[in-house]
Design a protein around this motif. Structure first.
Motif, PDB file in Angstrom:
ATOM      1  N   ARG A  75       0.825  -1.204   0.000  1.00 42.19           N
ATOM      2  CA  ARG A  75       0.000   0.000   0.000  1.00 42.19           C
ATOM      3  C   ARG A  75       0.862   1.259   0.000  1.00 42.19           C
ATOM      4  O   ARG A  75       0.597   2.207  -0.718  1.00 42.19           O
ATOM      5  N   GLU A  76       1.878   1.260   0.834  1.00 46.36           N
ATOM      6  CA  GLU A  76       2.670   2.470   1.024  1.00 46.36           C
ATOM      7  C   GLU A  76       3.868   2.583   0.090  1.00 46.36           C
ATOM      8  O   GLU A  76       4.462   3.649   0.013  1.00 46.36           O
ATOM      9  N   TRP A  77       4.214   1.494  -0.631  1.00 53.43           N
ATOM     10  CA  TRP A  77       5.398   1.576  -1.474  1.00 53.43           C
ATOM     11  C   TRP A  77       5.156   1.014  -2.878  1.00 53.43           C
ATOM     12  O   TRP A  77       5.210   1.760  -3.847  1.00 53.43           O
ATOM     13  N   ARG A  80       1.855   2.635  -4.383  1.00 50.72           N
ATOM     14  CA  ARG A  80       1.488   3.908  -3.752  1.00 50.72           C
ATOM     15  C   ARG A  80       0.804   4.875  -4.708  1.00 50.72           C
ATOM     16  O   ARG A  80       0.054   5.734  -4.285  1.00 50.72           O
TER      17      ARG A  80
END
Length: 181
Positions: A75-77, A80
């Motif tokens: 989700r964050e990388w 993203r």
């Protein structure tokens, strides 16, 4: 300059363009490598101690822990710039697809142990452990990985929703991401 930018700036130009073109897959693979270590570390810890008689259960627990880490990192990388769904909806889809991945990942181990009987006393301890690793950590992981990459891109983090998150802040041309036009 980010760590990725720093590493990519040292890569020869033709390879750099290829890596940038497939950066989501590369990031997904790095996350996968990280969760592979988490998965196998927990699996072997459990199956060689408290869940010695239940290797499939130990594998499922390990996969669940690795899946939670995978969600955060993807989700964050990895993805993203994609998505745009509400977090609860996105997380529900991620874990639903990951549930299918658990089945794909643990299925070959189950077949190895309970259909082909690659377990003690039918085979030696060494054969059992090699069969467990090959079926649970290689075959199962590869099946689940290919399915999850396809399904995550298609349903959890679809590109058409990512345009909402990207806006004009991120370049469309991968070379622009490193300042190479």
């Amino acid at each position: 300059m980010t760590v990725v930018d720093s590493v990519l700036s040292r890569v020869p130009e033709p390879l750099r363009r290829l890596l940038l073109k497939h950066r989501e897959l590369l990031k997904f693979a790095i996350v996968g490598g990280t969760t592979f270590i988490i998965d196998n570390g927990i699996w072997y810890l459990l199956k060689l101690t408290v869940l010695e008689e239940k290797p499939v259960t130990a594998k499922i627990i390990a996969i669940i822990v690795a899946t939670i880490v995978s969600y955060v990192l993807n989700r964050e990388w990895s993805f993203r710039t994609r998505g745009g769904r509400e977090r609860a909806h996105e997380a529900a889809l991620f874990f639903l697809i990951s549930g299918v991945g658990v089945g794909l990942n643990s299925g070959p181990l189950w077949i190895s142990r309970y259909v082909l009987h690659f377990e003690e006393p039918h085979v030696s301890r060494l054969v059992q452990e090699v069969a467990d690793f090959a079926s649970g950590s290689i075959i199962g992981m590869l099946l689940a990985m290919f399915f999850r990459f396809w399904a995550f891109k298609r349903w959890v983090f679809p590109d058409e929703l990512g345009h909402k998150r990207r806006g004009s802040a991120l370049p469309d041309d991968p070379a622009e991401e490193l300042g190479h036009s």
